[in-house]
Write an enzyme that holds these catalytic residues in place. Structure first.
Site, PDB file in Angstrom:
ATOM      1  N   ASP A  65      -7.451  -3.962   5.901  1.00  0.00           N
ATOM      2  CA  ASP A  65      -8.803  -3.458   6.130  1.00  0.00           C
ATOM      3  C   ASP A  65      -9.472  -3.308   4.773  1.00  0.00           C
ATOM      4  O   ASP A  65      -8.895  -3.603   3.733  1.00  0.00           O
ATOM      5  CB  ASP A  65      -8.776  -2.130   6.894  1.00  0.00           C
ATOM      6  CG  ASP A  65      -7.962  -1.050   6.194  1.00  0.00           C
ATOM      7  OD1 ASP A  65      -7.654  -1.209   4.998  1.00  0.00           O
ATOM      8  OD2 ASP A  65      -7.628  -0.039   6.850  1.00  0.00           O
ATOM      9  N   GLU A  73       0.819  -1.213   0.000  1.00  0.00           N
ATOM     10  CA  GLU A  73       0.000   0.000   0.000  1.00  0.00           C
ATOM     11  C   GLU A  73       0.851   1.261   0.000  1.00  0.00           C
ATOM     12  O   GLU A  73       0.458   2.288  -0.534  1.00  0.00           O
ATOM     13  CB  GLU A  73      -0.933  -0.003   1.209  1.00  0.00           C
ATOM     14  CG  GLU A  73      -1.834   1.215   1.268  1.00  0.00           C
ATOM     15  CD  GLU A  73      -2.982   1.051   2.253  1.00  0.00           C
ATOM     16  OE1 GLU A  73      -3.430   2.072   2.796  1.00  0.00           O
ATOM     17  OE2 GLU A  73      -3.430  -0.084   2.472  1.00  0.00           O
ATOM     18  N   LYS A  74       2.032   1.179   0.628  1.00  0.00           N
ATOM     19  CA  LYS A  74       2.885   2.365   0.732  1.00  0.00           C
ATOM     20  C   LYS A  74       4.349   1.938   0.762  1.00  0.00           C
ATOM     21  O   LYS A  74       4.670   0.769   1.076  1.00  0.00           O
ATOM     22  CB  LYS A  74       2.502   3.190   1.966  1.00  0.00           C
ATOM     23  CG  LYS A  74       2.537   2.406   3.270  1.00  0.00           C
ATOM     24  CD  LYS A  74       2.118   3.274   4.441  1.00  0.00           C
ATOM     25  CE  LYS A  74       0.634   3.482   4.535  1.00  0.00           C
ATOM     26  NZ  LYS A  74      -0.104   2.273   4.952  1.00  0.00           N
ATOM     27  N   ASP A 126      -3.084  -2.611   3.231  1.00  0.00           N
ATOM     28  CA  ASP A 126      -3.364  -2.655   4.672  1.00  0.00           C
ATOM     29  C   ASP A 126      -4.489  -3.654   4.930  1.00  0.00           C
ATOM     30  O   ASP A 126      -5.369  -3.851   4.079  1.00  0.00           O
ATOM     31  CB  ASP A 126      -3.773  -1.273   5.179  1.00  0.00           C
ATOM     32  CG  ASP A 126      -2.568  -0.377   5.437  1.00  0.00           C
ATOM     33  OD1 ASP A 126      -1.432  -0.886   5.442  1.00  0.00           O
ATOM     34  OD2 ASP A 126      -2.769   0.847   5.625  1.00  0.00           O
TER      35      ASP A 126
END
Length: 710
Positions: A104, A7-8, A102
């Protein structure tokens, strides 16, 4: 070759370190001995704006609403174009892909939407990274899931995203245009979570503005028993005179009359003595919301500060994933307790080391419960040692709270004996309570903090009695009290209200159902929503405690909207549906169709809404026919005031300056209040009564109103 898409960048770096060597960092990705790790920058794809669907939507027009895309478009974020191209190139080379977003619903969506955008057909797996220390990452690598298992989680995020777009884009335009038609120069940012949150503060402020303190009286009586004295408080009957609807005695003479009766008839009897052994389970570990609320109460931090600090601790591998809405732990975490407690034991921060000395690692609290775990678990310390000297003050405080809640899981239950004595005297009932702590347990970690848990004290002092024992009234007093106003919201308590939104619904029948929903918004967005309302000047902060107060525009917006948007009932029901969708119990298409029906109804209402400012200018004209605001307009025949509900209401008033004495020659024979004044139009001269309510007109004859011409 397999490709990990994180994600990052920070997550990608830690993941790459745990893959076999050799490792070579390239532009936009890292090569390892077991695949390539690349990364996004959050959502590299963003929802298209209305004008991206049709250029005509660039100009806001009420007749274009509602705007509902037939096919939803995503655009590459301008700041992510280069990295997005890198990801696309790597996908074409890959044999398999691993979604490392992440853990979620948003993390699931932002990687899946990239794969959907490029039309990926290659196999995809999912890695769930709840912590970035090496041990946790290795365990996650050994437990890769099929990405299709998380399809419903993606659909839930997609439903949330599209519903937010539909509501935000359409209702913001509809009600902003309505406000501007009625003379208000404002832009209304309307959202399905943002607006009910703002309305909570507006309603609370109005409660405070209209709050009138009420004096009331309580009666405390002292009774003598053979084994000692009992101080008990009067429990008035429902039929007691001098009592308000809240059960308060508001007439002092009614309270004093009871004291007189007790003096005259002091004999009493014990109606009941009940002793109950009570236990209180350990406070659960922290979710992001509970961490934000706790840090706000104890240290005064705002929710965004807490989220930022928790993210920094996560990226330094010191704590687990911060954007968690869960307060439970998976059973496989149980095996890490020794190493985590051992690290905390050698930590010199505050009382952490002292508390760990008494921790009993054989205690397994209710926190360890696999049935309560979704994609993530509660925020806890990792097995990585934390050097407090290398943390900022903010980071230290946040780590301290996280560690404190974890250590509490290894303390005994809090236990106490609660005694209740009921006395009957003068045909009235009096109650006395006592409490004796038998095991302080986990509350030992919290008793010193007055802002957190009230200090626990033994407070019994009650004699041993039994039902039927006699007592004698000795003394009493009438104590005057004053009702207190509701508390003002701060960023932290407003965030807590968003999480516990069931307390604020209008329909009480929804409370039980909505208690299970986890509130409105998400763990990651609640702080951002509050921050945006402050930055856009709908809320202002006051004083050291940063109390939130609504601005005039906040009142204007909340008063303009129907209950469906300003009360949390509808939004909380949506959150319930989103949660069910994540479990495969609701459908994306059905949810969005219901949103469109709801949207069409509210857009229609916007065309008829009257928007009147709370602090309206005294000179502001109000339409005498419909009560809406009138605004100055420029017409073909001069300036005039027009009703803002046009075309539904066509009332107008000619704008005229005060008449000069020489203009008061011809008094209107119809209304007897106005005077005829001369006007010129493209058709020639004419005369009109100066009284707007009359507005009688006539032609010009030889320089006079025709009514007065011979």
């Amino acid at each position: 070759m397999r490709i990990f898409i994180a994600e990052k960048p920070s997550m990608a770096r830690e993941l790459a370190k745990c893959l076999p060597p050799p490792q070579h960092k390239k532009k936009g990705f890292i090569e390892t001995g077991d695949g390539i790790v690349t990364w996004a920058y959050g959502h590299v794809l963003q929802q298209a704006e209305p004008q991206d669907y049709d250029i005509k939507y660039k100009t806001w027009k009420a007749e274009d609403l509602p705007i509902v895309p037939k096919e939803w478009k995503l655009l590459v974020s301008p700041n992510s174009k280069e990295q997005f191209q890198t990801i696309c190139n790597l996908i074409t080379q890959a044999d398999s892909i691993i979604n490392a977003g992440d853990p979620d619903r948003e993390g699931q969506l932002l990687i899946d939407e990239i794969l959907d955008y490029v039309g990926n057909t290659k196999p995809v797996q999912r890695i769930l990274l709840n912590a970035l220390d090496e041990k946790s990452i290795q365990e996650s690598l050994a437990d890769l899931r099929n990405n299709s298992d998380f399809l419903h989680l993606k659909e839930s995020a997609l439903a949330r995203s599209r519903a937010d777009w539909l509501i935000g884009m359409n209702l913001s335009r509809a009600y902003t245009l309505a406000a501007r038609r009625q003379g208000h120069r404002v832009v209304f940012p309307i959202g399905r979570v943002k607006t009910p949150t703002l309305a909570l503060v507006v309603r609370r402020q109005r409660e405070l503005d209209h709050f009138v303190p009420v004096e009331y009286f309580i009666v405390k009586a002292v009774f003598i028993h053979a084994n000692g004295s009992i101080t008990a408080q009067w429990q008035p009957k429902d039929t007691q005179t001098g009592m308000d609807s809240e059960g308060h005695i508001i007439e002092e003479k009614a309270a004093q009359a009871l004291i007189d009766r007790l003096h005259n008839n002091p004999s009493g009897v014990i109606q009941e003595r009940k002793k109950t052994k009570k236990k209180e389970a350990q406070r659960l570990p922290l979710s992001l919301s509970s961490l934000q609320v706790l840090a706000g109460k104890r240290y005064g931090y705002d929710p965004q500060q807490v989220l930022d600090a928790a993210q920094q601790l996560y990226e330094r591998k010191l704590t687990t994933y911060p954007r968690s809405d869960c307060e439970y732990l998976p059973c496989n975490q149980w095996k890490d307790r020794s190493s985590i407690i051992r690290n905390l034991q050698s930590n010199q921060a505050g009382k952490l080391s002292e508390w760990t000395e008494k921790a009993d690692l054989s205690i397994k609290s209710r926190a360890w419960n696999d049935s309560k775990i979704t994609a993530h678990h509660a925020i806890i310390p990792t097995t990585v040692f934390c050097d407090f000297s290398k943390l900022t003050s903010l980071q230290q405080h946040i780590y301290y709270l996280i560690a404190q809640s974890y250590i509490a899981q290894f303390y005994p239950l809090y236990e106490y004996d609660q005694t209740r004595i009921l006395v009957e005297a003068a045909s009235e009932l009096f109650v006395a309570h006592g409490k004796v702590i038998t095991v302080l347990g986990w509350k030992e970690l919290y008793t010193s903090d007055k802002n957190d848990v009230e200090e626990e004290e033994n407070d019994d002092g009650l004699p041993v009695v039994k039902k039927g024992d006699t007592v004698v009234y000795q003394d009493g007093l009438v104590d005057k009290k004053t009702t207190k106003p509701p508390s003002r919201f701060t960023p932290s308590t407003l965030l807590a209200a968003m999480k516990e939104i069931y307390k604020y619904v209008k329909d009480d029948s929804l409370k039980k159902k909505l208690k299970e929903v986890q509130g409105i918004g998400t763990e990651a967005t609640r702080a951002t929503i509050i921050d945006e309302l402050i930055k856009r000047k709908f809320l202002v902060e006051e004083g050291k405690k940063r109390y939130l107060k609504p601005t005039d525009n906040a009142y204007l917006l909340v008063d303009a909207l129907p209950d469906e948007m300003v009360y949390p009932d509808e939004t909380a029901v949506w959150e319930d549906r989103l949660y069910k969708m994540s479990e495969g119990k609701d459908q994306l298409a059905s949810f969005l169709q219901d949103q469109i029906i709801f949207l069409e109804k509210l857009v229609a209402r916007a065309r008829e809404v009257k928007i009147v400012s709370k602090n309206m200018n005294k000179d502001q004209k109000i339409c005498p026919q419909c009560g809406a605001v009138m605004v100055l307009r420029h017409g073909k025949y001069g300036d005039f005031f027009g009703c803002t509900m046009y075309p539904k209401c066509r009332y107008t008033e000619q704008m005229t300056a005060p008449l000069k004495e020489e203009e008061k020659k011809y008094k209107c024979p119809r209304c007897h209040d106005g005077y005829f004044i001369c006007r010129t139009s493209s058709y020639g001269r004419y005369w009109v009564c100066s009284e707007p309510a009359c507005n009688t007109t006539c032609s010009d004859v030889e320089g006079k109103p025709s009514i007065f011409a011979k």
